[in-house]
Design a protein around this motif. Structure first.
Motif, PDB file in Angstrom:
ATOM      1  N   GLY A  68       3.057  24.844   6.042  1.00  0.00           N
ATOM      2  CA  GLY A  68       3.134  26.301   6.153  1.00  0.00           C
ATOM      3  C   GLY A  68       2.857  26.779   7.564  1.00  0.00           C
ATOM      4  N   LEU A  69       1.877  26.163   8.219  1.00  0.00           N
ATOM      5  CA  LEU A  69       1.558  26.524   9.601  1.00  0.00           C
ATOM      6  C   LEU A  69       2.683  26.091  10.538  1.00  0.00           C
ATOM      7  CD1 LEU A  69      -0.312  27.589  11.801  1.00  0.00           C
ATOM      8  CD2 LEU A  69      -1.479  25.374  11.779  1.00  0.00           C
ATOM      9  N   ALA A  70       3.246  24.917  10.299  1.00  0.00           N
ATOM     10  CA  ALA A  70       4.348  24.430  11.142  1.00  0.00           C
ATOM     11  C   ALA A  70       5.533  25.393  11.063  1.00  0.00           C
ATOM     12  CB  ALA A  70       4.765  23.032  10.717  1.00  0.00           C
ATOM     13  N   LEU A  71       5.866  25.819   9.882  1.00  0.00           N
ATOM     14  CA  LEU A  71       6.970  26.758   9.714  1.00  0.00           C
ATOM     15  C   LEU A  71       6.653  28.088  10.390  1.00  0.00           C
ATOM     16  CD1 LEU A  71       9.739  27.254   8.534  1.00  0.00           C
ATOM     17  CD2 LEU A  71       8.637  27.940   6.406  1.00  0.00           C
ATOM     18  N   LYS A  72       5.433  28.541  10.261  1.00  0.00           N
ATOM     19  CA  LYS A  72       5.016  29.789  10.917  1.00  0.00           C
ATOM     20  C   LYS A  72       5.155  29.677  12.437  1.00  0.00           C
ATOM     21  CE  LYS A  72       1.142  32.986  11.235  1.00  0.00           C
ATOM     22  NZ  LYS A  72      -0.200  33.309  10.788  1.00  0.00           N
ATOM     23  N   LEU A 124       7.240  27.717  14.101  1.00  0.00           N
ATOM     24  CA  LEU A 124       8.666  27.717  14.442  1.00  0.00           C
ATOM     25  C   LEU A 124       9.268  29.116  14.345  1.00  0.00           C
ATOM     26  CD1 LEU A 124       9.915  24.462  12.688  1.00  0.00           C
ATOM     27  CD2 LEU A 124       9.525  24.834  15.129  1.00  0.00           C
ATOM     28  N   ILE A 125       8.903  29.841  13.316  1.00  0.00           N
ATOM     29  CA  ILE A 125       9.429  31.204  13.154  1.00  0.00           C
ATOM     30  C   ILE A 125       8.953  32.102  14.286  1.00  0.00           C
ATOM     31  CG2 ILE A 125       9.323  33.266  11.699  1.00  0.00           C
ATOM     32  CD1 ILE A 125       9.420  31.321   9.277  1.00  0.00           C
ATOM     33  N   GLN A 126       7.715  31.930  14.709  1.00  0.00           N
ATOM     34  CA  GLN A 126       7.200  32.719  15.835  1.00  0.00           C
ATOM     35  C   GLN A 126       8.020  32.443  17.092  1.00  0.00           C
ATOM     36  OE1 GLN A 126       3.005  32.333  16.592  1.00  0.00           O
ATOM     37  NE2 GLN A 126       3.125  33.459  18.500  1.00  0.00           N
ATOM     38  N   VAL A 127       8.306  31.179  17.368  1.00  0.00           N
ATOM     39  CA  VAL A 127       9.114  30.831  18.539  1.00  0.00           C
ATOM     40  C   VAL A 127      10.527  31.391  18.384  1.00  0.00           C
ATOM     41  CG1 VAL A 127      10.134  28.932  19.866  1.00  0.00           C
ATOM     42  CG2 VAL A 127       7.763  28.778  19.109  1.00  0.00           C
ATOM     43  N   LEU A 128      11.082  31.315  17.181  1.00  0.00           N
ATOM     44  CA  LEU A 128      12.417  31.855  16.945  1.00  0.00           C
ATOM     45  C   LEU A 128      12.460  33.341  17.273  1.00  0.00           C
ATOM     46  CD1 LEU A 128      15.279  31.197  15.804  1.00  0.00           C
ATOM     47  CD2 LEU A 128      14.419  32.048  13.611  1.00  0.00           C
ATOM     48  N   TRP A 129      11.472  34.101  16.827  1.00  0.00           N
ATOM     49  CA  TRP A 129      11.437  35.537  17.089  1.00  0.00           C
ATOM     50  C   TRP A 129      11.219  35.835  18.570  1.00  0.00           C
ATOM     51  CZ3 TRP A 129      12.115  39.962  14.100  1.00  0.00           C
ATOM     52  CH2 TRP A 129      12.511  39.709  12.797  1.00  0.00           C
ATOM     53  N   GLU A 130      10.490  34.976  19.265  1.00  0.00           N
ATOM     54  CA  GLU A 130      10.232  35.187  20.694  1.00  0.00           C
ATOM     55  C   GLU A 130      11.447  34.847  21.555  1.00  0.00           C
ATOM     56  OE1 GLU A 130       6.852  32.675  21.388  1.00  0.00           O
ATOM     57  OE2 GLU A 130       5.448  34.089  20.474  1.00  0.00           O
ATOM     58  N   THR A 131      12.336  33.996  21.057  1.00  0.00           N
ATOM     59  CA  THR A 131      13.417  33.468  21.898  1.00  0.00           C
ATOM     60  C   THR A 131      14.818  33.910  21.492  1.00  0.00           C
ATOM     61  OG1 THR A 131      13.537  31.434  20.585  1.00  0.00           O
ATOM     62  CG2 THR A 131      12.076  31.415  22.523  1.00  0.00           C
ATOM     63  N   ILE A 152      14.959  27.738   7.854  1.00  0.00           N
ATOM     64  CA  ILE A 152      14.567  26.669   8.769  1.00  0.00           C
ATOM     65  C   ILE A 152      13.896  25.594   7.928  1.00  0.00           C
ATOM     66  CG2 ILE A 152      13.081  25.999  10.687  1.00  0.00           C
ATOM     67  CD1 ILE A 152      13.335  28.818  11.771  1.00  0.00           C
ATOM     68  N   ARG A 153      14.307  24.362   8.166  1.00  0.00           N
ATOM     69  CA  ARG A 153      13.733  23.220   7.440  1.00  0.00           C
ATOM     70  C   ARG A 153      13.171  22.262   8.488  1.00  0.00           C
ATOM     71  NH1 ARG A 153      18.052  20.932   3.641  1.00  0.00           N
ATOM     72  NH2 ARG A 153      19.071  20.490   5.600  1.00  0.00           N
ATOM     73  N   ILE A 154      12.026  21.688   8.210  1.00  0.00           N
ATOM     74  CA  ILE A 154      11.391  20.747   9.141  1.00  0.00           C
ATOM     75  C   ILE A 154      11.530  19.340   8.578  1.00  0.00           C
ATOM     76  CG2 ILE A 154       9.254  20.087  10.310  1.00  0.00           C
ATOM     77  CD1 ILE A 154       8.304  23.011   9.765  1.00  0.00           C
ATOM     78  N   SER A 155      12.036  18.436   9.398  1.00  0.00           N
ATOM     79  CA  SER A 155      12.183  17.041   8.993  1.00  0.00           C
ATOM     80  C   SER A 155      11.427  16.153   9.968  1.00  0.00           C
ATOM     81  CB  SER A 155      13.654  16.623   9.011  1.00  0.00           C
ATOM     82  OG  SER A 155      14.386  17.399   8.103  1.00  0.00           O
ATOM     83  N   GLY A 156      10.811  15.134   9.424  1.00  0.00           N
ATOM     84  CA  GLY A 156      10.136  14.144  10.248  1.00  0.00           C
ATOM     85  C   GLY A 156      11.030  12.932  10.459  1.00  0.00           C
ATOM     86  N   LYS A 157      10.470  11.919  11.049  1.00  0.00           N
ATOM     87  CA  LYS A 157      11.201  10.698  11.395  1.00  0.00           C
ATOM     88  C   LYS A 157      11.895  10.063  10.186  1.00  0.00           C
ATOM     89  CE  LYS A 157      10.440   6.367  13.833  1.00  0.00           C
ATOM     90  NZ  LYS A 157       9.445   5.554  14.519  1.00  0.00           N
ATOM     91  N   ASP A 158      11.237  10.050   9.056  1.00  0.00           N
ATOM     92  CA  ASP A 158      11.774   9.398   7.858  1.00  0.00           C
ATOM     93  C   ASP A 158      13.059  10.036   7.359  1.00  0.00           C
ATOM     94  OD1 ASP A 158       9.597   7.726   7.984  1.00  0.00           O
ATOM     95  OD2 ASP A 158       8.456   8.846   6.486  1.00  0.00           O
ATOM     96  N   GLU A 159      13.235  11.329   7.583  1.00  0.00           N
ATOM     97  CA  GLU A 159      14.404  12.038   7.084  1.00  0.00           C
ATOM     98  C   GLU A 159      15.579  12.030   8.061  1.00  0.00           C
ATOM     99  OE1 GLU A 159      10.725  13.601   5.274  1.00  0.00           O
ATOM    100  OE2 GLU A 159      11.366  13.791   7.339  1.00  0.00           O
ATOM    101  N   ARG A 160      15.406  11.497   9.244  1.00  0.00           N
ATOM    102  CA  ARG A 160      16.398  11.632  10.316  1.00  0.00           C
ATOM    103  C   ARG A 160      17.630  10.753  10.213  1.00  0.00           C
ATOM    104  NH1 ARG A 160      12.507  12.015  15.556  1.00  0.00           N
ATOM    105  NH2 ARG A 160      11.200  13.597  14.649  1.00  0.00           N
ATOM    106  N   GLN A 161      17.577   9.648   9.499  1.00  0.00           N
ATOM    107  CA  GLN A 161      18.655   8.669   9.555  1.00  0.00           C
ATOM    108  C   GLN A 161      20.033   9.248   9.269  1.00  0.00           C
ATOM    109  OE1 GLN A 161      15.994   7.215   7.326  1.00  0.00           O
ATOM    110  NE2 GLN A 161      15.036   6.031   8.933  1.00  0.00           N
ATOM    111  N   SER A 162      20.161  10.143   8.336  1.00  0.00           N
ATOM    112  CA  SER A 162      21.482  10.630   7.937  1.00  0.00           C
ATOM    113  C   SER A 162      21.880  11.929   8.641  1.00  0.00           C
ATOM    114  CB  SER A 162      21.521  10.845   6.425  1.00  0.00           C
ATOM    115  OG  SER A 162      20.598  11.851   6.071  1.00  0.00           O
ATOM    116  N   MET A 163      21.146  12.360   9.633  1.00  0.00           N
ATOM    117  CA  MET A 163      21.416  13.646  10.273  1.00  0.00           C
ATOM    118  C   MET A 163      22.181  13.479  11.584  1.00  0.00           C
ATOM    119  SD  MET A 163      17.889  15.614   9.672  1.00  0.00           S
ATOM    120  CE  MET A 163      17.305  15.913   8.037  1.00  0.00           C
ATOM    121  N   GLU A 164      23.039  14.452  11.847  1.00  0.00           N
ATOM    122  CA  GLU A 164      23.805  14.476  13.092  1.00  0.00           C
ATOM    123  C   GLU A 164      23.115  15.445  14.037  1.00  0.00           C
ATOM    124  OE1 GLU A 164      27.993  16.344  14.524  1.00  0.00           O
ATOM    125  OE2 GLU A 164      27.958  15.367  12.566  1.00  0.00           O
TER     126      GLU A 164
END
Length: 97
Positions: free
Chosen positions: A58-62, A64-71, A83-95
């Motif tokens: 929840g804090l991580a998403l908060k 990211l959203i703060q940075v999104l609003w600032e930028t 916005i979805r947060i993925s770690g190393k384990d979820e990365r294999q199938s992503m482009e």
């Protein structure tokens, strides 16, 4: 707005997240509702593993959203469905963008 245009408009967001230690490799886009106008994308943030591991989701998403609003402005944000947060384990199938 298509994926490439959104990717370009999120450059400051990506750079700021990288400087803060939130992301390592980049972001990935997935169209939430193909063909809708405005476009609606899922922005999958590929988080730095140590940040993902030690930050409550929840804090991580908060953060990211703060940075999104600032930028970004409202015209850019209206094309982001979620916005979805993925770690190393979820990365294999992503482009990466």
């Amino acid at each position: 707005m298509d994926k490439q245009e959104l990717n370009n408009k999120l450059e400051l967001f990506k750079r700021t997240c990288s400087e803060k230690g939130y992301i390592e490799d980049g972001i990935v886009f997935e169209e939430a509702y193909p063909g809708m106008i405005p476009s609606s994308f899922i922005v999958d943030v590929l988080g730095k593993q140590d940040w993902v591991d030690k930050t409550y989701s929840g804090l991580a998403l908060k953060q990211l959203i703060q940075v999104l609003w600032e930028t970004t402005d409202a015209n850019i944000r209206e094309n982001i469905f979620t916005i979805r947060i993925s770690g190393k384990d979820e990365r294999q199938s992503m482009e990466l963008q």
